[in-house]
Design a protein around this motif. Structure first.
Motif, PDB file in Angstrom:
ATOM      1  N   ASN A  14      17.580  23.948 -20.619  1.00 30.34           N
ATOM      2  CA  ASN A  14      16.853  25.198 -20.831  1.00 30.34           C
ATOM      3  C   ASN A  14      16.791  25.618 -22.296  1.00 30.34           C
ATOM      4  OD1 ASN A  14      19.662  25.564 -20.544  1.00 30.34           O
ATOM      5  ND2 ASN A  14      19.410  27.754 -20.185  1.00 30.34           N
ATOM      6  N   ARG A  15      17.524  24.961 -23.184  1.00 31.05           N
ATOM      7  CA  ARG A  15      17.475  25.344 -24.590  1.00 31.05           C
ATOM      8  C   ARG A  15      18.026  24.210 -25.453  1.00 31.05           C
ATOM      9  NH1 ARG A  15      22.442  29.527 -25.854  1.00 31.05           N
ATOM     10  NH2 ARG A  15      24.117  28.298 -24.945  1.00 31.05           N
ATOM     11  N   GLY A  16      17.896  24.383 -26.764  1.00 28.52           N
ATOM     12  CA  GLY A  16      18.492  23.454 -27.722  1.00 28.52           C
ATOM     13  C   GLY A  16      18.027  22.025 -27.571  1.00 28.52           C
ATOM     14  N   LEU A  17      18.946  21.112 -27.818  1.00 30.29           N
ATOM     15  CA  LEU A  17      18.625  19.683 -27.742  1.00 30.29           C
ATOM     16  C   LEU A  17      18.146  19.292 -26.361  1.00 30.29           C
ATOM     17  CD1 LEU A  17      18.624  16.834 -29.000  1.00 30.29           C
ATOM     18  CD2 LEU A  17      21.036  16.647 -28.313  1.00 30.29           C
ATOM     19  N   GLY A  18      18.758  19.848 -25.321  1.00 33.73           N
ATOM     20  CA  GLY A  18      18.354  19.494 -23.964  1.00 33.73           C
ATOM     21  C   GLY A  18      16.898  19.796 -23.693  1.00 33.73           C
ATOM     22  N   ARG A  19      16.422  20.924 -24.204  1.00 28.44           N
ATOM     23  CA  ARG A  19      15.017  21.284 -24.022  1.00 28.44           C
ATOM     24  C   ARG A  19      14.111  20.278 -24.709  1.00 28.44           C
ATOM     25  NH1 ARG A  19      10.642  24.534 -25.419  1.00 28.44           N
ATOM     26  NH2 ARG A  19      10.017  26.033 -23.793  1.00 28.44           N
ATOM     27  N   HIS A  20      14.482  19.857 -25.919  1.00 22.83           N
ATOM     28  CA  HIS A  20      13.686  18.859 -26.631  1.00 22.83           C
ATOM     29  C   HIS A  20      13.708  17.516 -25.899  1.00 22.83           C
ATOM     30  CE1 HIS A  20      12.552  21.049 -30.277  1.00 22.83           C
ATOM     31  NE2 HIS A  20      13.759  21.613 -30.251  1.00 22.83           N
ATOM     32  N   LEU A  21      14.864  17.119 -25.401  1.00 21.27           N
ATOM     33  CA  LEU A  21      14.951  15.863 -24.659  1.00 21.27           C
ATOM     34  C   LEU A  21      14.047  15.894 -23.429  1.00 21.27           C
ATOM     35  CD1 LEU A  21      18.793  15.309 -24.934  1.00 21.27           C
ATOM     36  CD2 LEU A  21      17.063  13.712 -25.770  1.00 21.27           C
ATOM     37  N   ALA A  22      14.107  16.988 -22.686  1.00 22.40           N
ATOM     38  CA  ALA A  22      13.283  17.100 -21.484  1.00 22.40           C
ATOM     39  C   ALA A  22      11.799  17.066 -21.833  1.00 22.40           C
ATOM     40  CB  ALA A  22      13.638  18.387 -20.738  1.00 22.40           C
ATOM     41  N   ALA A  23      11.407  17.811 -22.860  1.00 17.51           N
ATOM     42  CA  ALA A  23       9.995  17.863 -23.249  1.00 17.51           C
ATOM     43  C   ALA A  23       9.495  16.494 -23.695  1.00 17.51           C
ATOM     44  CB  ALA A  23       9.806  18.890 -24.365  1.00 17.51           C
ATOM     45  N   GLN A  24      10.300  15.779 -24.484  1.00 17.13           N
ATOM     46  CA  GLN A  24       9.856  14.478 -24.973  1.00 17.13           C
ATOM     47  C   GLN A  24       9.848  13.429 -23.873  1.00 17.13           C
ATOM     48  OE1 GLN A  24      11.576  13.216 -28.729  1.00 17.13           O
ATOM     49  NE2 GLN A  24      11.622  15.311 -29.503  1.00 17.13           N
ATOM     50  N   LEU A  25      10.724  13.566 -22.900  1.00 18.44           N
ATOM     51  CA  LEU A  25      10.675  12.649 -21.757  1.00 18.44           C
ATOM     52  C   LEU A  25       9.382  12.840 -20.976  1.00 18.44           C
ATOM     53  CD1 LEU A  25      14.389  12.809 -20.602  1.00 18.44           C
ATOM     54  CD2 LEU A  25      13.122  10.697 -21.083  1.00 18.44           C
ATOM     55  N   GLU A  27       6.595  13.871 -22.219  1.00 13.41           N
ATOM     56  CA  GLU A  27       5.548  13.293 -23.063  1.00 13.41           C
ATOM     57  C   GLU A  27       5.488  11.775 -22.936  1.00 13.41           C
ATOM     58  OE1 GLU A  27       6.473  14.623 -26.978  1.00 13.41           O
ATOM     59  OE2 GLU A  27       5.874  16.713 -26.598  1.00 13.41           O
ATOM     60  N   ARG A  28       6.628  11.160 -22.666  1.00 10.11           N
ATOM     61  CA  ARG A  28       6.678   9.700 -22.538  1.00 10.11           C
ATOM     62  C   ARG A  28       6.349   9.230 -21.122  1.00 10.11           C
ATOM     63  NH1 ARG A  28      10.198   6.779 -26.421  1.00 10.11           N
ATOM     64  NH2 ARG A  28      10.582   8.137 -28.208  1.00 10.11           N
ATOM     65  N   GLY A  29       6.020  10.151 -20.232  1.00 14.38           N
ATOM     66  CA  GLY A  29       5.595   9.761 -18.896  1.00 14.38           C
ATOM     67  C   GLY A  29       6.674   9.757 -17.851  1.00 14.38           C
ATOM     68  N   ALA A  30       7.817  10.372 -18.147  1.00 12.92           N
ATOM     69  CA  ALA A  30       8.901  10.430 -17.167  1.00 12.92           C
ATOM     70  C   ALA A  30       8.757  11.665 -16.285  1.00 12.92           C
ATOM     71  CB  ALA A  30      10.255  10.468 -17.883  1.00 12.92           C
ATOM     72  N   THR A  31       9.299  11.563 -15.082  1.00 12.58           N
ATOM     73  CA  THR A  31       9.512  12.731 -14.237  1.00 12.58           C
ATOM     74  C   THR A  31      10.846  13.334 -14.637  1.00 12.58           C
ATOM     75  OG1 THR A  31       8.262  11.797 -12.399  1.00 12.58           O
ATOM     76  CG2 THR A  31       9.851  13.539 -11.875  1.00 12.58           C
ATOM     77  N   VAL A  32      10.906  14.644 -14.841  1.00 11.46           N
ATOM     78  CA  VAL A  32      12.113  15.256 -15.397  1.00 11.46           C
ATOM     79  C   VAL A  32      12.594  16.410 -14.525  1.00 11.46           C
ATOM     80  CG1 VAL A  32      13.118  16.469 -17.375  1.00 11.46           C
ATOM     81  CG2 VAL A  32      11.458  14.630 -17.749  1.00 11.46           C
ATOM     82  N   TYR A  33      13.850  16.295 -14.102  1.00  9.92           N
ATOM     83  CA  TYR A  33      14.566  17.422 -13.523  1.00  9.92           C
ATOM     84  C   TYR A  33      15.285  18.131 -14.667  1.00  9.92           C
ATOM     85  CZ  TYR A  33      13.975  15.228  -8.905  1.00  9.92           C
ATOM     86  OH  TYR A  33      13.474  14.672  -7.747  1.00  9.92           O
ATOM     87  N   ALA A  34      14.847  19.341 -14.975  1.00 10.66           N
ATOM     88  CA  ALA A  34      15.450  20.114 -16.059  1.00 10.66           C
ATOM     89  C   ALA A  34      16.575  20.962 -15.472  1.00 10.66           C
ATOM     90  CB  ALA A  34      14.407  20.992 -16.732  1.00 10.66           C
TER      91      ALA A  34
END
Length: 228
Positions: A14-25, A27-34
């Motif tokens: 929901n914030r910080g590095l984790g938010r960036h990781l989720a967003a970029q995943l 963008e790369r075509g992954a399904t993401v459970y945040a």
């Protein structure tokens, strides 16, 4: 590991590095459970909010049941209480160990069978330069991250026969809420750190060293500790 079409769980998304990781995943075509303790705080488009408190075994097991198609686990959630080990609050020390070591351990134990059942995949543990460098003022955080370093190395060996690779991401201070009060001259851009982390996962790197400070400290591990 190919991230396109991967199914990822990112803790602390929901914030910080984790938010960036989720967003970029995404963008790369992954399904993401945040994943977050309060999933209503997840505001990223394209992700599936998931309730997951890494200190709550029941919540962990329920998250693993819901995210049963996971192939990538990112253990990102963590805290820092700036607590010294000797003079600091024992409760704060335990909280850091529970969140930064026992939490990733419990989540990995829950999701390893899930990832294996889906044909294998990867685990990324977000660690710190303080896994290797242990300032007294941050003793509890450093101790927990040192333990998580050991967890990462041991889990890598244990999970390899099950088709699961384990990587550690090591970084110094980032420009996030957690390090907002730290007077570091230069803090890493979390978006750039996230990009390096995902590239490292795709390359199958066991260790991802995200900044020059971390690379310097890693090279210096064989040096003798400074005399008090």
């Amino acid at each position: 590991m190919e991230l396109k079409n991967a199914v990822a769980v990112v803790t602390g998304a929901n914030r910080g590095l984790g938010r960036h990781l989720a967003a970029q995943l995404v963008e790369r075509g992954a399904t993401v459970y945040a994943a977050a303790r309060r999933p209503e705080t997840v505001d990223l488009p394209g992700v599936v909010p998931l309730r997951l408190d890494v200190t709550d075994e029941e919540a962990i097991q329920e998250a693993a049941r819901i995210a049963s198609d996971t192939t990538l686990l990112v253990n990102n959630a963590g805290i820092s209480t700036a607590t010294p080990l000797i003079a600091g609050s024992p409760d704060a020390v335990r909280l850091e160990m529970d969140t930064n070591f026992f939490g990733p351990l419990a989540v990995t134990r829950a999701f390893a069978p899930v990832i294996e059942s889906n044909g294998g995949g990867s685990v990324l543990n977000v660690l710190s330069v303080l896994s290797w460098l242990h300032p007294a003022a941050l003793g509890s955080y450093a101790a927990a991250k040192a333990a998580a370093w050991a967890l990462t190395d041991a889990a890598r060996e244990e999970l390899a026969p099950r088709g699961i690779t384990v990587s550690g991401l090591y970084v110094g201070y980032m420009d996030t809420d957690m390090a907002a009060g730290v007077p570091a001259e230069q803090k890493a851009d979390p978006a750039e750190v996230a990009a390096q982390a995902l590239a490292g996962i795709e390359a199958g790197l066991p260790e991802i060293l995200a900044d020059e400070t971390t690379r310097y400290v890693k090279r210096s591990l064989a040096a003798s500790p400074n005399a008090a």
